[in-house]
Scaffold this motif. Structure first.
Motif, PDB file in Angstrom:
ATOM      1  N   ILE A   1       0.872  -1.176   0.000  1.00 33.90           N
ATOM      2  CA  ILE A   1       0.000   0.000   0.000  1.00 33.90           C
ATOM      3  C   ILE A   1       0.905   1.220   0.000  1.00 33.90           C
ATOM      4  CG2 ILE A   1      -1.851   1.222   1.188  1.00 33.90           C
ATOM      5  CD1 ILE A   1      -2.416  -1.429   2.662  1.00 33.90           C
ATOM      6  N   SER A   2       0.730   2.086  -0.977  1.00 32.92           N
ATOM      7  CA  SER A   2       1.590   3.268  -1.050  1.00 32.92           C
ATOM      8  C   SER A   2       1.250   4.245   0.067  1.00 32.92           C
ATOM      9  CB  SER A   2       1.441   3.959  -2.406  1.00 32.92           C
ATOM     10  OG  SER A   2       0.204   4.639  -2.479  1.00 32.92           O
ATOM     11  N   VAL A   3       2.196   5.090   0.387  1.00 31.01           N
ATOM     12  CA  VAL A   3       1.994   6.122   1.392  1.00 31.01           C
ATOM     13  C   VAL A   3       0.873   7.055   0.946  1.00 31.01           C
ATOM     14  CG1 VAL A   3       3.070   8.108   2.529  1.00 31.01           C
ATOM     15  CG2 VAL A   3       4.357   6.002   2.234  1.00 31.01           C
ATOM     16  N   ILE A   4       0.809   7.333  -0.343  1.00 31.63           N
ATOM     17  CA  ILE A   4      -0.237   8.217  -0.878  1.00 31.63           C
ATOM     18  C   ILE A   4      -1.616   7.597  -0.632  1.00 31.63           C
ATOM     19  CG2 ILE A   4      -1.207   9.201  -3.004  1.00 31.63           C
ATOM     20  CD1 ILE A   4       1.741   9.448  -3.982  1.00 31.63           C
ATOM     21  N   THR A   5      -1.741   6.305  -0.900  1.00 34.52           N
ATOM     22  CA  THR A   5      -3.010   5.615  -0.690  1.00 34.52           C
ATOM     23  C   THR A   5      -3.381   5.594   0.790  1.00 34.52           C
ATOM     24  OG1 THR A   5      -2.729   4.239  -2.650  1.00 34.52           O
ATOM     25  CG2 THR A   5      -4.227   3.413  -0.954  1.00 34.52           C
ATOM     26  N   LEU A   6      -2.416   5.273   1.638  1.00 32.22           N
ATOM     27  CA  LEU A   6      -2.676   5.239   3.074  1.00 32.22           C
ATOM     28  C   LEU A   6      -3.064   6.625   3.589  1.00 32.22           C
ATOM     29  CD1 LEU A   6      -2.771   3.336   5.482  1.00 32.22           C
ATOM     30  CD2 LEU A   6      -0.392   3.933   5.936  1.00 32.22           C
ATOM     31  N   ASP A   7      -2.437   7.660   3.046  1.00 40.59           N
ATOM     32  CA  ASP A   7      -2.786   9.025   3.435  1.00 40.59           C
ATOM     33  C   ASP A   7      -4.220   9.358   3.029  1.00 40.59           C
ATOM     34  OD1 ASP A   7      -2.129  11.748   4.427  1.00 40.59           O
ATOM     35  OD2 ASP A   7      -2.372  12.284   2.317  1.00 40.59           O
ATOM     36  N   LYS A   8      -4.604   8.974   1.818  1.00 39.75           N
ATOM     37  CA  LYS A   8      -5.974   9.229   1.362  1.00 39.75           C
ATOM     38  C   LYS A   8      -6.989   8.565   2.284  1.00 39.75           C
ATOM     39  CE  LYS A   8      -5.174   9.663  -3.616  1.00 39.75           C
ATOM     40  NZ  LYS A   8      -5.493   9.060  -4.927  1.00 39.75           N
ATOM     41  N   ILE A   9      -6.701   7.330   2.680  1.00 43.85           N
ATOM     42  CA  ILE A   9      -7.617   6.592   3.553  1.00 43.85           C
ATOM     43  C   ILE A   9      -7.649   7.227   4.943  1.00 43.85           C
ATOM     44  CG2 ILE A   9      -8.032   4.375   4.707  1.00 43.85           C
ATOM     45  CD1 ILE A   9      -6.826   3.049   2.144  1.00 43.85           C
ATOM     46  N   SER A  10      -6.486   7.601   5.458  1.00 43.32           N
ATOM     47  CA  SER A  10      -6.436   8.187   6.803  1.00 43.32           C
ATOM     48  C   SER A  10      -7.189   9.525   6.842  1.00 43.32           C
ATOM     49  CB  SER A  10      -4.996   8.354   7.290  1.00 43.32           C
ATOM     50  OG  SER A  10      -4.330   9.384   6.606  1.00 43.32           O
ATOM     51  N   VAL A  11      -7.045  10.325   5.792  1.00 45.14           N
ATOM     52  CA  VAL A  11      -7.769  11.598   5.728  1.00 45.14           C
ATOM     53  C   VAL A  11      -9.273  11.338   5.657  1.00 45.14           C
ATOM     54  CG1 VAL A  11      -8.212  13.632   4.279  1.00 45.14           C
ATOM     55  CG2 VAL A  11      -5.861  12.927   4.753  1.00 45.14           C
ATOM     56  N   ALA A  12      -9.673  10.380   4.839  1.00 49.05           N
ATOM     57  CA  ALA A  12     -11.099  10.060   4.693  1.00 49.05           C
ATOM     58  C   ALA A  12     -11.700   9.558   6.006  1.00 49.05           C
ATOM     59  CB  ALA A  12     -11.290   9.017   3.592  1.00 49.05           C
ATOM     60  N   LEU A  13     -10.908   8.826   6.786  1.00 50.71           N
ATOM     61  CA  LEU A  13     -11.393   8.309   8.066  1.00 50.71           C
ATOM     62  C   LEU A  13     -11.188   9.294   9.217  1.00 50.71           C
ATOM     63  CD1 LEU A  13     -10.163   4.602   7.849  1.00 50.71           C
ATOM     64  CD2 LEU A  13     -12.538   5.396   7.813  1.00 50.71           C
ATOM     65  N   GLY A  14     -10.346  10.300   8.984  1.00 48.25           N
ATOM     66  CA  GLY A  14     -10.084  11.277  10.036  1.00 48.25           C
ATOM     67  C   GLY A  14      -9.180  10.758  11.136  1.00 48.25           C
ATOM     68  N   VAL A  15      -8.295   9.827  10.783  1.00 48.25           N
ATOM     69  CA  VAL A  15      -7.322   9.297  11.739  1.00 48.25           C
ATOM     70  C   VAL A  15      -5.925   9.442  11.140  1.00 48.25           C
ATOM     71  CG1 VAL A  15      -8.957   7.641  12.737  1.00 48.25           C
ATOM     72  CG2 VAL A  15      -7.492   6.927  10.863  1.00 48.25           C
ATOM     73  N   THR A  16      -4.907   9.224  11.948  1.00 48.31           N
ATOM     74  CA  THR A  16      -3.541   9.338  11.441  1.00 48.31           C
ATOM     75  C   THR A  16      -3.136   8.063  10.698  1.00 48.31           C
ATOM     76  OG1 THR A  16      -2.525   8.426  13.429  1.00 48.31           O
ATOM     77  CG2 THR A  16      -2.886  10.827  13.376  1.00 48.31           C
ATOM     78  N   MET A  17      -2.132   8.185   9.847  1.00 45.34           N
ATOM     79  CA  MET A  17      -1.596   7.005   9.173  1.00 45.34           C
ATOM     80  C   MET A  17      -1.000   6.057  10.198  1.00 45.34           C
ATOM     81  SD  MET A  17       0.001   8.127   5.495  1.00 45.34           S
ATOM     82  CE  MET A  17       1.263   9.215   6.124  1.00 45.34           C
ATOM     83  N   ASP A  18      -0.367   6.609  11.230  1.00 43.59           N
ATOM     84  CA  ASP A  18       0.218   5.786  12.284  1.00 43.59           C
ATOM     85  C   ASP A  18      -0.853   4.930  12.955  1.00 43.59           C
ATOM     86  OD1 ASP A  18       2.569   5.087  13.930  1.00 43.59           O
ATOM     87  OD2 ASP A  18       1.394   6.031  15.534  1.00 43.59           O
ATOM     88  N   ALA A  19      -2.015   5.527  13.192  1.00 45.15           N
ATOM     89  CA  ALA A  19      -3.109   4.777  13.806  1.00 45.15           C
ATOM     90  C   ALA A  19      -3.532   3.613  12.918  1.00 45.15           C
ATOM     91  CB  ALA A  19      -4.292   5.700  14.076  1.00 45.15           C
ATOM     92  N   LEU A  20      -3.575   3.828  11.614  1.00 41.25           N
ATOM     93  CA  LEU A  20      -3.951   2.755  10.695  1.00 41.25           C
ATOM     94  C   LEU A  20      -2.885   1.673  10.624  1.00 41.25           C
ATOM     95  CD1 LEU A  20      -5.591   4.707   7.726  1.00 41.25           C
ATOM     96  CD2 LEU A  20      -6.723   3.487   9.605  1.00 41.25           C
ATOM     97  N   MET A  21      -1.636   2.074  10.695  1.00 41.17           N
ATOM     98  CA  MET A  21      -0.557   1.090  10.607  1.00 41.17           C
ATOM     99  C   MET A  21      -0.442   0.254  11.874  1.00 41.17           C
ATOM    100  SD  MET A  21       2.505   2.945   8.490  1.00 41.17           S
ATOM    101  CE  MET A  21       2.654   4.355   9.565  1.00 41.17           C
ATOM    102  N   HIS A  22      -0.687   0.877  13.026  1.00 38.48           N
ATOM    103  CA  HIS A  22      -0.450   0.185  14.287  1.00 38.48           C
ATOM    104  C   HIS A  22      -1.715  -0.122  15.068  1.00 38.48           C
ATOM    105  CE1 HIS A  22       3.762   0.795  13.546  1.00 38.48           C
ATOM    106  NE2 HIS A  22       3.544   2.089  13.372  1.00 38.48           N
ATOM    107  N   GLY A  23      -2.853   0.389  14.628  1.00 34.28           N
ATOM    108  CA  GLY A  23      -4.113   0.101  15.288  1.00 34.28           C
ATOM    109  C   GLY A  23      -4.280   0.766  16.636  1.00 34.28           C
TER     110      GLY A  23
END
Length: 114
Positions: free
Chosen positions: A45-67
């Motif tokens: 998963i690219s950083v760009i894709t993860l950023d798009k998802i994190s922005v859409a969910l309103g959470v940080t990328m770190d939160a998505l990576m580490h839960g």
């Protein structure tokens, strides 16, 4: 990235009562690709894709990576975020006209509920 990134995305999406379709729309991804990410089929998963998802969910990328700390900073639900995204994509005059109409509908709706 850990293998559980997709699971973290799915858990947060469910916690926000958001459909895959809504998240795909908000993050400018296809439902098919988002589904692959959530199921762990998409291994990279690219950083760009993860950023798009994190922005859409309103959470940080770190939160998505580490839960961790998956509390959304968004105070609005997915439908309002989709509407805002749509309005922001319009030309200013179009956005003003549509916003005016929406406000008229809301005011009429409030009057009928009184």
């Amino acid at each position: 990235m850990k293998n559980n990134v997709g699971g973290n995305i799915a858990r947060e999406r469910h916690a926000q009562k958001m459909t895959q379709e809504q998240l795909a729309e908000l993050s400018d991804l296809t439902i098919n690709y988002l589904s692959k990410i959530e199921r762990g089929v998409a291994k990279q998963i690219s950083v760009i894709t993860l950023d798009k998802i994190s922005v859409a969910l309103g959470v940080t990328m770190d939160a998505l990576m580490h839960g961790k700390d998956m509390k959304s900073s968004e105070k609005f639900g997915p439908n309002l975020r989709q509407l805002t995204k749509f309005l922001n994509g319009l030309e200013p005059e179009q956005g003003e006209r549509l916003s005016k109409r929406l406000l008229e509908v809301i005011k009429l709706s409030q009057k009928t509920n009184e």
